[in-house]
Design an enzyme around this catalytic site. Sequence first.
Site, PDB file in Angstrom:
ATOM      1  N   GLU A 166      43.289 -26.553 -54.323  1.00 56.86           N
ATOM      2  CA  GLU A 166      43.687 -25.980 -55.751  1.00 56.86           C
ATOM      3  C   GLU A 166      44.604 -24.897 -55.718  1.00 56.86           C
ATOM      4  O   GLU A 166      44.105 -23.845 -56.221  1.00 56.86           O
ATOM      5  CB  GLU A 166      41.950 -25.492 -56.316  1.00 56.86           C
ATOM      6  N   GLU A 271      35.099 -35.195 -51.999  1.00 56.55           N
ATOM      7  CA  GLU A 271      33.482 -34.245 -52.634  1.00 56.55           C
ATOM      8  C   GLU A 271      33.260 -34.636 -53.894  1.00 56.55           C
ATOM      9  O   GLU A 271      32.681 -33.881 -55.029  1.00 56.55           O
ATOM     10  CB  GLU A 271      34.584 -32.200 -53.122  1.00 56.55           C
TER      11      GLU A 271
HETATM   12  O1  G3I Z   1      26.367 -17.807 -46.409  1.00 62.22           O
HETATM   13  C1  G3I Z   1      25.558 -17.045 -47.576  1.00 62.22           C
HETATM   14  C2  G3I Z   1      23.902 -16.809 -47.084  1.00 62.22           C
HETATM   15  O2  G3I Z   1      24.242 -15.648 -45.886  1.00 62.22           O
HETATM   16  C3  G3I Z   1      23.789 -15.944 -47.914  1.00 62.22           C
HETATM   17  O3  G3I Z   1      22.404 -15.524 -47.840  1.00 62.22           O
HETATM   18  C4  G3I Z   1      23.713 -16.503 -49.488  1.00 62.22           C
HETATM   19  C5  G3I Z   1      23.399 -15.810 -50.803  1.00 62.22           C
HETATM   20  O4  G3I Z   1      24.434 -15.099 -51.062  1.00 62.22           O
HETATM   21  O5  G3I Z   1      25.073 -17.179 -49.614  1.00 62.22           O
HETATM   22  C6  G3I Z   1      26.074 -17.993 -48.608  1.00 62.22           C
HETATM   23  O6  G3I Z   1      26.870 -18.679 -48.816  1.00 62.22           O
HETATM   24  C7  G3I Z   1      26.763 -19.216 -49.848  1.00 62.22           C
HETATM   25  C8  G3I Z   1      27.976 -20.277 -49.676  1.00 62.22           C
HETATM   26  O7  G3I Z   1      28.145 -21.107 -50.435  1.00 62.22           O
HETATM   27  C9  G3I Z   1      26.394 -21.113 -48.346  1.00 62.22           C
HETATM   28  O8  G3I Z   1      25.961 -21.103 -48.801  1.00 62.22           O
HETATM   29  C10 G3I Z   1      27.824 -18.612 -51.298  1.00 62.22           C
HETATM   30  O9  G3I Z   1      27.540 -17.350 -51.423  1.00 62.22           O
HETATM   31  C11 G3I Z   1      28.213 -20.594 -52.299  1.00 62.22           C
HETATM   32  O10 G3I Z   1      28.891 -18.995 -53.189  1.00 62.22           O
HETATM   33  C12 G3I Z   1      28.885 -21.037 -51.338  1.00 62.22           C
HETATM   34  O11 G3I Z   1      28.830 -21.973 -52.047  1.00 62.22           O
HETATM   35  C13 G3I Z   1      29.779 -22.495 -52.027  1.00 62.22           C
HETATM   36  C14 G3I Z   1      31.216 -23.162 -52.539  1.00 62.22           C
HETATM   37  O12 G3I Z   1      32.300 -23.521 -52.335  1.00 62.22           O
HETATM   38  C15 G3I Z   1      32.049 -21.186 -52.504  1.00 62.22           C
HETATM   39  O13 G3I Z   1      32.661 -21.538 -51.494  1.00 62.22           O
HETATM   40  C16 G3I Z   1      28.990 -24.395 -52.397  1.00 62.22           C
HETATM   41  O14 G3I Z   1      28.629 -24.319 -50.953  1.00 62.22           O
HETATM   42  C17 G3I Z   1      29.759 -25.174 -52.005  1.00 62.22           C
HETATM   43  O15 G3I Z   1      29.905 -26.482 -51.780  1.00 62.22           O
HETATM   44  C18 G3I Z   1      31.543 -25.167 -52.478  1.00 62.22           C
HETATM   45  O16 G3I Z   1      32.446 -26.263 -52.655  1.00 62.22           O
HETATM   46  C19 G3I Z   1      33.874 -25.980 -53.512  1.00 62.22           C
HETATM   47  C20 G3I Z   1      35.023 -26.304 -52.127  1.00 62.22           C
HETATM   48  O17 G3I Z   1      34.583 -25.546 -51.292  1.00 62.22           O
HETATM   49  C21 G3I Z   1      36.329 -26.597 -53.160  1.00 62.22           C
HETATM   50  N1  G3I Z   1      36.077 -27.269 -53.679  1.00 62.22           N
HETATM   51  C22 G3I Z   1      35.044 -26.710 -55.183  1.00 62.22           C
HETATM   52  C23 G3I Z   1      33.805 -27.343 -54.505  1.00 62.22           C
HETATM   53  C24 G3I Z   1      32.360 -26.592 -55.407  1.00 62.22           C
HETATM   54  O18 G3I Z   1      32.938 -25.583 -55.872  1.00 62.22           O
END
Ligand code: G3I
Length: 380
Positions: A166, A271
């Site tokens: 991105e 994705e």
């Molecule tokens: O691991 C922590 C956990 O310890 C905590 O209790 C919880 C509550 O705050 O958060 C957990 O981390 C979260 C993580 O997902 C794992 O569940 C993050 O807050 C959350 O921001 C993260 O979201 C991910 C997002 O990317 C941001 O990284 C999504 O699962 C994931 O599906 C999404 O995937 C992205 C790709 O990497 C890039 N392309 C876009 C796609 C969708 O946004």
Amino acid sequence: MTLSRRRFMLGTAAGLIAVTHLKSRAFAAALKSSGLKDLYRDDFLIGTVLSARSFPDKETTLLDLISREFNAVTAENAMKWEEIRPQLDSWQWDIADQMVDFATRHKMHMVGHTLVWHSQVPAQVFLDSSGQPLERDALLKIMKGHIETLVGRYKGRIATWDVVNEAIEDDGKWRQTSWFKGVGEDYIDHAFRFAHDVDPQAHLIYNDYNTFVPTKRDAIAAMAKKLKARGVPIHGLGMQGHIGIGRPDLTELEQTIEAFADAGMRVHITELDVDVLPSVWEMSAEIANRFEYKPEMDPYIDGFPQEMEEKLADRYEALFKIFLKHRDKIDRVTFWGTSDGASWLNGFPIPGRTNYPLLFNRQMDPKPAYNRLAALKLGK
Ligand code: G3I
């Protein structure tokens, strides 16, 4: 395979047998003995994501389903900078190691996601000890060290890396990330070269969302051509494929497949998911956007109507007809999740909704969309 799944599949097949005897018998037999990965084996890899919640061995039903249905897996979050290296001097290898072991054990194509991204990177990465932005060479040294350590650890075991994620805006301009501002436009060149130097066998791709937007498509294709002309080891382009049930027009998506192939790149659908809920804006996967919860934006909390299941199946069938038409250009189609309940789209862009974007329902049974994709191959 769970008992309910087998009953569901055979029930479906049984229903089909009433319709066209020979075809349905083949359908039922094939569904009993193989998964999507086998049906599409001669076309492209079929992938999904691995989530930390599944390890170690916490979600065996899901992991069994994944190993049966898919031959490629991507670490959804475990290899992102903030998860695997929350402090510059502290690496958290445990979950990523277990994911790579799972992929190795099941002879799956492992995808590392992602080495250089503007999101989920601790702010300290870009700052010196006095809190000032790092100079170019110092930031490149940080990037090099990160890539050498992470790619080096899994050398020969991670087949594809999302090297840069991105970096380009929908209007085709450079995203003004800390990497771009700290290093300059050639931060991308360096990221790919660092990764290739560590693991020359790894397939290296650039990954982005909304790649069906013409200005973005053209900018990414032009960037890929320039990188190739400069001898940068970039091998493919990832079209994330976060789309809606009614948007975008799939001809735009097909034009992107063709444009990326014309740029000399292998094409990866990295994705894929289909948001079935009311959209708060034009399609995007810009994780920074958020909107508050309203009941009218969450219409299926009590279940997903059959007519919507069929609409979702139509959407996936139309997508896969395009993918099959361009099977010579496409290496992989990865779904951004396996079962609806675990999808990021239950919380994006509005937290707390009930979405149904994937091929398996919350009970991990295949949905009509799954059977439609299976029938595409069995029907032929
Ligand atoms: O691991 C922590 C956990 O310890 C905590 O209790 C919880 C509550 O705050 O958060 C957990 O981390 C979260 C993580 O997902 C794992 O569940 C993050 O807050 C959350 O921001 C993260 O979201 C991910 C997002 O990317 C941001 O990284 C999504 O699962 C994931 O599906 C999404 O995937 C992205 C790709 O990497 C890039 N392309 C876009 C796609 C969708 O946004």
